[in-house]
Motif scaffolding. Structure first.
Motif, PDB file in Angstrom:
ATOM      1  N   PRO A   5      22.708 -42.134  43.215  1.00  0.00           N
ATOM      2  CA  PRO A   5      21.919 -43.066  42.392  1.00  0.00           C
ATOM      3  C   PRO A   5      20.554 -42.497  41.993  1.00  0.00           C
ATOM      4  N   ILE A   6      19.927 -41.764  42.886  1.00  0.00           N
ATOM      5  CA  ILE A   6      18.622 -41.154  42.573  1.00  0.00           C
ATOM      6  C   ILE A   6      18.790 -40.096  41.490  1.00  0.00           C
ATOM      7  N   SER A   7      19.846 -39.299  41.596  1.00  0.00           N
ATOM      8  CA  SER A   7      20.115 -38.255  40.617  1.00  0.00           C
ATOM      9  C   SER A   7      20.347 -38.864  39.230  1.00  0.00           C
ATOM     10  N   GLY A  13      15.695 -41.029  33.425  1.00  0.00           N
ATOM     11  CA  GLY A  13      14.241 -40.946  33.265  1.00  0.00           C
ATOM     12  C   GLY A  13      13.852 -39.747  32.410  1.00  0.00           C
ATOM     13  N   PHE A  14      14.517 -38.608  32.664  1.00  0.00           N
ATOM     14  CA  PHE A  14      14.247 -37.403  31.886  1.00  0.00           C
ATOM     15  C   PHE A  14      14.603 -37.632  30.417  1.00  0.00           C
ATOM     16  N   LEU A  15      15.744 -38.273  30.150  1.00  0.00           N
ATOM     17  CA  LEU A  15      16.140 -38.547  28.772  1.00  0.00           C
ATOM     18  C   LEU A  15      15.155 -39.477  28.074  1.00  0.00           C
ATOM     19  N   VAL A  16      14.649 -40.483  28.779  1.00  0.00           N
ATOM     20  CA  VAL A  16      13.665 -41.397  28.198  1.00  0.00           C
ATOM     21  C   VAL A  16      12.397 -40.626  27.823  1.00  0.00           C
ATOM     22  N   VAL A  17      11.925 -39.781  28.727  1.00  0.00           N
ATOM     23  CA  VAL A  17      10.720 -38.988  28.456  1.00  0.00           C
ATOM     24  C   VAL A  17      10.964 -38.040  27.286  1.00  0.00           C
ATOM     25  N   LEU A  18      12.129 -37.428  27.229  1.00  0.00           N
ATOM     26  CA  LEU A  18      12.466 -36.512  26.139  1.00  0.00           C
ATOM     27  C   LEU A  18      12.462 -37.248  24.788  1.00  0.00           C
ATOM     28  N   TYR A  19      13.088 -38.423  24.718  1.00  0.00           N
ATOM     29  CA  TYR A  19      13.107 -39.184  23.474  1.00  0.00           C
ATOM     30  C   TYR A  19      11.710 -39.673  23.082  1.00  0.00           C
TER      31      TYR A  19
END
Length: 156
Positions: A5-7, A13-19
Motif C-alpha cells: 500500500p505504501i508503494s 503521489g509521484f504521478l500527481v507531482v509530475l502532472y
C-alpha cells in the motif's frame, strides 16, 4: 510487514507531482506567449500611426549596440520611423538574448522627442540601470539594456 500500500501511494503521489509540474510548465509557456505576442501594427513602430510620425529631430538619432545580443559593438541603427527590438524575426533589431521577449521594446519619436517603451516583456527593460515602466524619453547618452544586450542612444 506489507509495503504494497505504501508503494502504491508513493507511485500515485509521484504521478500527481509530475502532472502538477507539467501543468505549471504549460501555464508558464502560455503566459510568456501572451506577453510576447506582437502588438497591434499601429502601436509598434512597424507602421506609422497618427501622432507617431518621424519628427525632424529624429533624423539624427541612432541606437548603438554596446555589447551582447549577437550584435557587433558599435553597430548603429537609424531611428527614423522608430524600431522594435526583440528575439522575434518580426523585430526590426533582432537580438540573440535568452532574456529578451519576441518583441521586447520599441523606440519611437513623437513631437520632436525620442522615447523607449517596454512592450510588456517578461524580464523587463532597463534604462540607465532603472527598470522601465511603460515609456520614457531618451536623452543623448542614455543606456537601454535588455537582458545581457546593451544599447546607447545617440542624438546629434
Amino acid at each position: 510487514m506489507d509495503y504494497a500500500p505504501i508503494s502504491v501511494a508513493l507511485k500515485f503521489g509521484f504521478l500527481v507531482v509530475l502532472y502538477l509540474f507539467l501543468l505549471w510548465i504549460a501555464r508558464s509557456a502560455l503566459k510568456d506567449l501572451r506577453r510576447t505576442a506582437s502588438p497591434a501594427p499601429d502601436a509598434t513602430g512597424f507602421h506609422q500611426a497618427p501622432g507617431f510620425a518621424p519628427s525632424p529631430g529624429a533624423a539624427d538619432a541612432w541606437l548603438v549596440a554596446e555589447r551582447g545580443g549577437g550584435l557587433n559593438a558599435g553597430e548603429r541603427f537609424d531611428l527614423i520611423g522608430g524600431l522594435s527590438i526583440g528575439r522575434s524575426s518580426e523585430a526590426d533589431v533582432r537580438i540573440d538574448d535568452r532574456y529578451a521577449s519576441g518583441v521586447h521594446a520599441r523606440i519611437f519619436s513623437r513631437d520632436g522627442h525620442t522615447y523607449v517603451e517596454d512592450m510588456n516583456s517578461t524580464n523587463g527593460t532597463l534604462l540607465n540601470d532603472a527598470t522601465l515602466s511603460g515609456e520614457a524619453e531618451l536623452i543623448d547618452g542614455d543606456v537601454v539594456r535588455i537582458g545581457d544586450t546593451e544599447f546607447r542612444y545617440e542624438a546629434t
